[in-house]
Design a protein around this motif. Structure first.
Motif, mmCIF file in Angstrom:
data_model
loop_
_atom_site.group_PDB
_atom_site.id
_atom_site.type_symbol
_atom_site.label_atom_id
_atom_site.label_comp_id
_atom_site.label_asym_id
_atom_site.label_seq_id
_atom_site.Cartn_x
_atom_site.Cartn_y
_atom_site.Cartn_z
ATOM 1 N N PRO A 160 46.902 -24.076 3.539
ATOM 2 C CA PRO A 160 47.431 -23.660 4.833
ATOM 3 C C PRO A 160 48.952 -23.634 4.894
ATOM 4 O O PRO A 160 49.518 -23.041 5.808
ATOM 5 N N ASN A 161 49.624 -24.261 3.927
ATOM 6 C CA ASN A 161 51.085 -24.334 3.964
ATOM 7 C C ASN A 161 51.718 -23.513 2.853
ATOM 8 O O ASN A 161 52.627 -23.962 2.157
ATOM 9 N N LYS A 162 51.252 -22.293 2.684
ATOM 10 C CA LYS A 162 51.793 -21.435 1.626
ATOM 11 C C LYS A 162 53.230 -21.029 1.951
ATOM 12 O O LYS A 162 53.577 -20.758 3.099
ATOM 13 N N VAL A 163 54.052 -20.972 0.917
ATOM 14 C CA VAL A 163 55.419 -20.469 1.026
ATOM 15 C C VAL A 163 55.620 -19.467 -0.110
ATOM 16 O O VAL A 163 55.489 -19.810 -1.281
ATOM 17 N N PHE A 164 55.916 -18.229 0.244
ATOM 18 C CA PHE A 164 56.103 -17.169 -0.740
ATOM 19 C C PHE A 164 57.592 -16.936 -0.992
ATOM 20 O O PHE A 164 58.393 -16.885 -0.055
ATOM 21 N N LEU A 165 57.937 -16.776 -2.253
ATOM 22 C CA LEU A 165 59.300 -16.411 -2.641
ATOM 23 C C LEU A 165 59.219 -15.127 -3.471
ATOM 24 O O LEU A 165 58.606 -15.113 -4.550
ATOM 25 N N VAL A 166 59.795 -14.049 -2.957
ATOM 26 C CA VAL A 166 59.734 -12.749 -3.618
ATOM 27 C C VAL A 166 60.995 -12.567 -4.456
ATOM 28 O O VAL A 166 62.105 -12.538 -3.924
ATOM 29 N N TRP A 167 60.806 -12.462 -5.778
ATOM 30 C CA TRP A 167 61.940 -12.274 -6.686
ATOM 31 C C TRP A 167 62.235 -10.791 -6.832
ATOM 32 O O TRP A 167 61.326 -9.967 -6.872
ATOM 33 N N GLY A 168 63.522 -10.458 -6.894
ATOM 34 C CA GLY A 168 63.914 -9.050 -6.877
ATOM 35 C C GLY A 168 63.946 -8.548 -5.450
ATOM 36 O O GLY A 168 63.543 -7.426 -5.137
ATOM 37 N N GLY A 169 64.454 -9.401 -4.566
ATOM 38 C CA GLY A 169 64.300 -9.237 -3.124
ATOM 39 C C GLY A 169 64.885 -7.990 -2.505
ATOM 40 O O GLY A 169 64.524 -7.650 -1.381
ATOM 41 N N GLU A 170 65.760 -7.288 -3.206
ATOM 42 C CA GLU A 170 66.332 -6.067 -2.649
ATOM 43 C C GLU A 170 65.643 -4.810 -3.180
ATOM 44 O O GLU A 170 66.043 -3.689 -2.876
ATOM 45 N N GLY A 171 64.577 -5.006 -3.948
ATOM 46 C CA GLY A 171 63.900 -3.887 -4.568
ATOM 47 C C GLY A 171 62.872 -3.220 -3.666
ATOM 48 O O GLY A 171 62.541 -3.702 -2.579
ATOM 49 N N TRP A 172 62.341 -2.124 -4.164
ATOM 50 C CA TRP A 172 61.406 -1.285 -3.422
ATOM 51 C C TRP A 172 60.079 -1.997 -3.153
ATOM 52 O O TRP A 172 59.675 -2.166 -1.999
ATOM 53 N N VAL A 173 59.400 -2.441 -4.200
ATOM 54 C CA VAL A 173 58.114 -3.122 -4.035
ATOM 55 C C VAL A 173 58.307 -4.451 -3.314
ATOM 56 O O VAL A 173 57.505 -4.831 -2.454
ATOM 57 N N ALA A 174 59.383 -5.145 -3.634
ATOM 58 C CA ALA A 174 59.665 -6.427 -2.981
ATOM 59 C C ALA A 174 59.784 -6.266 -1.472
ATOM 60 O O ALA A 174 59.287 -7.096 -0.693
ATOM 61 N N GLY A 175 60.424 -5.191 -1.041
ATOM 62 C CA GLY A 175 60.567 -4.946 0.394
ATOM 63 C C GLY A 175 59.238 -4.739 1.078
ATOM 64 O O GLY A 175 59.003 -5.231 2.193
ATOM 65 N N HIS A 176 58.347 -4.018 0.411
ATOM 66 C CA HIS A 176 57.005 -3.808 0.974
ATOM 67 C C HIS A 176 56.243 -5.134 1.075
ATOM 68 O O HIS A 176 55.551 -5.392 2.067
ATOM 69 N N LEU A 177 56.363 -5.961 0.046
ATOM 70 C CA LEU A 177 55.665 -7.246 0.059
ATOM 71 C C LEU A 177 56.186 -8.151 1.170
ATOM 72 O O LEU A 177 55.409 -8.805 1.875
#
Length: 303
Positions: A13-30
């Motif tokens: 219940p306490n998930k924390v997501f960190l998206v690497w490549g944060g300025e990228g195309w797929v990263a933005g969608h995620l």
């Protein structure tokens, strides 16, 4: 070697997501998808090969799940990689392994958005025939980009915290410069070869489901089936741009203007489709997915 399954780092219940490549195309969608799902999500542009910085970022954010969208594909295309091999290694090999390893040491689940461009049609896997399975050895090294990707994937499968998703020719519901449709719609000529494609609207939610469940191992992350360039552009013309026209040329003619070869193949995505059934999700075949994608484009005023 890690087997396909689930990791102990499957969150809760306490998930924390960190998206690497944060300025990228797929990263933005995620990031947008996770925010819509009211998940706690952060992004970062820390270089993957900088071990001290990666560890510091993991310690700062304390994620349960890393979604790795970073990497070097080349601009304007993979031909760039042929002249910048050291940079490609630093990012796609050293960096990807370093981030995966740091996540492993921190007990963090790591999803890597990889590529299926590590195969080429052959006598056993001809166009319209049997698609490549996740366990099939890579057989395409015609570009330096693909060569590094196949090697690093083989190493990453050792890690028990790692989920590897093989995308191919990804497409979004707009005409983003990185989208496969945008690229081929701007070419003077296109080849006409059936290929597996990844429709992001359909499959990125599946990535979040797999990561959240702690799945590990390799998935061919494409919509079922294969679709040719002409079929894609015909649907584009039908729904989005009625006056659109295009011309074809052969692979031999194409090779004369490219520095590196291009992967053409169909991936078997049965494993993904079967796993998604566990979540009550049906993965649409690539023709249906494209048709609906272009209908959404039209509805959104994309031209």
């Amino acid at each position: 070697m890690a087997t396909n399954g689930t990791s102990s780092t499957n969150g809760g219940p306490n998930k924390v997501f960190l998206v690497w490549g944060g300025e990228g195309w797929v990263a933005g969608h995620l990031k947008e998808l996770l925010q819509q799902q009211n998940e706690k999500v952060f992004t970062t542009t820390v270089r993957m090969e900088n071990r001290e910085a990666v560890i510091a970022e993991l310690d700062r954010v304390k994620p349960t799940h890393v979604l790795n969208c970073a990497g070097c594909t080349g601009r304007p295309n993979v031909d760039w990689c042929e002249d910048n091999k050291e940079q490609v290694i630093r990012s796609n090999v050293i960096g990807t392994l370093n981030l995966t390893d740091c996540c492993f040491l921190k007990n963090v689940h790591c999803t890597v958005f990889a590529t299926g461009c590590i195969y080429a049609y052959d006598s056993k896997h001809p166009p319209g025939g049997e698609g490549y399975l996740e366990a099939d050895p890579a057989n395409f090294g015609g570009s330096y980009y693909s060569a590094t990707k196949s090697k690093v994937e083989e190493l990453m499968t050792t890690y028990s915290n790692c989920l590897i998703l093989r995308l191919r020719m990804p497409v979004s519901d707009d005409l983003h410069p990185r989208s496969f449709v945008t690229k081929i719609s701007k070419y003077d000529r296109v080849v006409n070869i059936p290929n597996s494609n990844t429709i992001l609207h359909d499959l990125l939610p599946c990535a979040i489901l797999l990561a959240s469940a702690g799945d590990t191992g390799v998935y061919n992350f494409t919509n079922p089936g294969a679709i040719s360039h002409n079929e894609v552009l015909a649907l584009f013309k039908k729904h989005v741009r009625p006056d659109f026209e295009w011309k074809n040329f052969s692979e031999a003619e194409q090779s004369k203007i490219l520095k590196a070869g291009r992967s053409n193949c169909e991936l078997n995505s049965d494993k993904l489709a079967k796993r998604m059934q566990d979540f009550g999700v049906q993965v649409k075949d690539v023709h249906t997915a494209y048709d609906e994608c272009f209908q959404r484009m039209k509805a959104n005023g994309v031209k």
